[in-house]
Write a protein that holds these residues in place. Structure first.
Motif, short mmCIF file in Angstrom:
data_model
loop_
_atom_site.label_atom_id
_atom_site.label_comp_id
_atom_site.label_asym_id
_atom_site.label_seq_id
_atom_site.Cartn_x
_atom_site.Cartn_y
_atom_site.Cartn_z
N GLY A 68 -8.85 -6.57 33.38
CA GLY A 68 -7.41 -6.37 33.27
C GLY A 68 -6.92 -6.42 31.83
N PRO A 69 -5.67 -6.78 31.64
CA PRO A 69 -5.08 -6.76 30.30
C PRO A 69 -5.85 -7.65 29.31
CG PRO A 69 -3.39 -7.07 31.96
CD PRO A 69 -4.72 -7.18 32.66
N TYR A 70 -5.95 -7.16 28.10
CA TYR A 70 -6.62 -7.83 26.99
C TYR A 70 -5.87 -9.12 26.63
CZ TYR A 70 -7.83 -8.52 22.07
OH TYR A 70 -8.21 -9.05 20.87
N LEU A 71 -6.61 -10.20 26.42
CA LEU A 71 -6.01 -11.48 26.04
C LEU A 71 -6.45 -11.96 24.67
CD1 LEU A 71 -6.22 -13.41 29.42
CD2 LEU A 71 -4.22 -12.25 28.42
N GLY A 72 -7.68 -11.72 24.28
CA GLY A 72 -8.14 -12.21 22.99
C GLY A 72 -9.53 -11.71 22.67
N SER A 73 -9.95 -11.91 21.40
CA SER A 73 -11.23 -11.41 20.95
C SER A 73 -11.78 -12.29 19.83
CB SER A 73 -11.09 -9.98 20.45
OG SER A 73 -12.29 -9.52 19.87
N THR A 74 -13.10 -12.38 19.78
CA THR A 74 -13.72 -13.08 18.65
C THR A 74 -13.56 -12.25 17.37
OG1 THR A 74 -15.88 -12.13 19.20
CG2 THR A 74 -15.39 -14.34 20.07
N ARG A 75 -13.33 -10.97 17.50
CA ARG A 75 -13.17 -10.10 16.32
C ARG A 75 -11.98 -10.53 15.46
NH1 ARG A 75 -14.94 -4.76 16.32
NH2 ARG A 75 -14.75 -4.84 18.57
N ASN A 76 -10.87 -10.88 16.08
CA ASN A 76 -9.68 -11.27 15.31
C ASN A 76 -9.42 -12.78 15.38
OD1 ASN A 76 -8.57 -11.69 17.82
ND2 ASN A 76 -7.08 -10.02 17.68
N ASN A 77 -10.39 -13.52 15.91
CA ASN A 77 -10.35 -14.98 15.99
C ASN A 77 -9.26 -15.50 16.94
OD1 ASN A 77 -11.74 -17.34 15.25
ND2 ASN A 77 -10.09 -17.91 13.86
N SER A 78 -8.74 -14.65 17.82
CA SER A 78 -7.81 -15.14 18.83
C SER A 78 -8.57 -15.78 19.99
CB SER A 78 -6.90 -14.02 19.34
OG SER A 78 -7.67 -12.98 19.90
N LEU A 79 -9.88 -15.54 20.07
CA LEU A 79 -10.78 -16.19 21.01
C LEU A 79 -11.87 -16.87 20.19
CD1 LEU A 79 -12.01 -16.75 23.84
CD2 LEU A 79 -13.18 -14.53 23.62
N ARG A 80 -12.01 -18.17 20.39
CA ARG A 80 -13.03 -18.94 19.69
C ARG A 80 -13.92 -19.62 20.72
NH1 ARG A 80 -8.29 -18.95 17.97
NH2 ARG A 80 -7.62 -20.92 18.89
N LEU A 81 -15.22 -19.42 20.58
CA LEU A 81 -16.19 -20.00 21.50
C LEU A 81 -17.03 -21.03 20.76
CD1 LEU A 81 -17.20 -16.64 23.15
CD2 LEU A 81 -15.79 -18.43 24.18
N HIS A 82 -17.27 -22.15 21.40
CA HIS A 82 -18.01 -23.25 20.79
C HIS A 82 -19.17 -23.60 21.71
CE1 HIS A 82 -14.46 -23.59 18.25
NE2 HIS A 82 -13.75 -23.60 19.36
N ASP A 83 -20.38 -23.36 21.23
CA ASP A 83 -21.58 -23.61 22.01
C ASP A 83 -22.15 -24.97 21.62
OD1 ASP A 83 -23.42 -22.93 23.93
OD2 ASP A 83 -24.62 -21.66 22.60
N SER A 84 -22.40 -25.82 22.60
CA SER A 84 -22.97 -27.14 22.34
C SER A 84 -24.17 -27.32 23.28
CB SER A 84 -21.93 -28.23 22.58
OG SER A 84 -21.77 -28.47 23.97
N PRO A 85 -24.90 -28.40 23.13
CA PRO A 85 -26.03 -28.63 24.04
C PRO A 85 -25.61 -28.84 25.50
CG PRO A 85 -26.28 -29.95 22.06
CD PRO A 85 -24.90 -29.35 22.01
N THR A 86 -24.34 -29.15 25.74
CA THR A 86 -23.91 -29.44 27.11
C THR A 86 -23.01 -28.38 27.73
OG1 THR A 86 -22.03 -30.73 26.33
CG2 THR A 86 -24.08 -31.93 26.75
N ALA A 87 -22.33 -27.57 26.89
CA ALA A 87 -21.35 -26.64 27.46
C ALA A 87 -20.98 -25.53 26.49
CB ALA A 87 -20.08 -27.40 27.84
N LEU A 88 -20.43 -24.47 27.05
CA LEU A 88 -19.80 -23.40 26.28
C LEU A 88 -18.30 -23.61 26.43
CD1 LEU A 88 -19.98 -20.74 24.66
CD2 LEU A 88 -19.93 -19.54 26.86
N ALA A 89 -17.64 -23.93 25.32
CA ALA A 89 -16.19 -24.19 25.34
C ALA A 89 -15.46 -23.01 24.71
CB ALA A 89 -15.88 -25.48 24.60
N TYR A 90 -14.18 -22.90 25.01
CA TYR A 90 -13.38 -21.80 24.46
C TYR A 90 -12.02 -22.31 24.02
CZ TYR A 90 -10.90 -22.12 28.82
OH TYR A 90 -10.17 -22.60 29.87
N GLU A 91 -11.43 -21.58 23.11
CA GLU A 91 -10.01 -21.68 22.76
C GLU A 91 -9.51 -20.25 22.68
OE1 GLU A 91 -9.05 -25.00 19.61
OE2 GLU A 91 -10.81 -23.84 18.99
N ILE A 92 -8.38 -19.98 23.28
CA ILE A 92 -7.83 -18.63 23.22
C ILE A 92 -6.34 -18.72 22.96
CG2 ILE A 92 -7.62 -18.52 25.75
CD1 ILE A 92 -8.08 -15.47 25.45
#
Length: 123
Positions: A68-92
């Protein structure tokens, strides 16, 4: 291009930066945890590092309801993903558009007025 739908593992939390930007953050995937049954047929379970190559090499986009409609992207840093040993976290940072406001509402944020977002208890 193929899309993979990964539903949130947990309800997101919301915060406002004061410039009417609403940021949703949370856990997209907990590693070593079996998913709920998918399509009444199978379960998924991911190990740490499962997304490392994709996170390093690809632009990741977030869309409301899969395609559906676009919300964010890692390209423009409106979507940030954080990978750790326990989880994949996000900020959007949700866009100040109808799609962004709808996503915030459907994800559990209640807003009595655009400048005064609040969190629903437990969310």
């Amino acid at each position: 291009m193929t899309f993979e739908r990964i539903p949130f593992a947990e309800r997101p939390e919301f915060r406002s930066t004061g410039n009417n930007t609403i940021t949703a953050e949370g856990i997209a995937m907990r590693y070593e945890t079996r998913s709920k049954k998918i399509a009444d047929k199978f379960f998924e379970q991911f190990t740490p590092g499962a997304f490392t190559k994709t996170l390093q090499e690809a632009t990741i986009e977030s869309h409301h309801e899969h395609s559906g409609p676009y919300l964010g992207s890692t390209r423009n840093n409106s979507l940030r993903l954080h990978d750790s040993p326990t989880a994949l976290a996000y900020e959007i940072d949700l866009p100040d558009t109808t799609a962004g406001r709808d996503a915030a509402t459907l994800l559990g944020l209640t807003t009595p007025a655009p400048a005064a977002p609040r969190l629903r208890a437990g969310g």
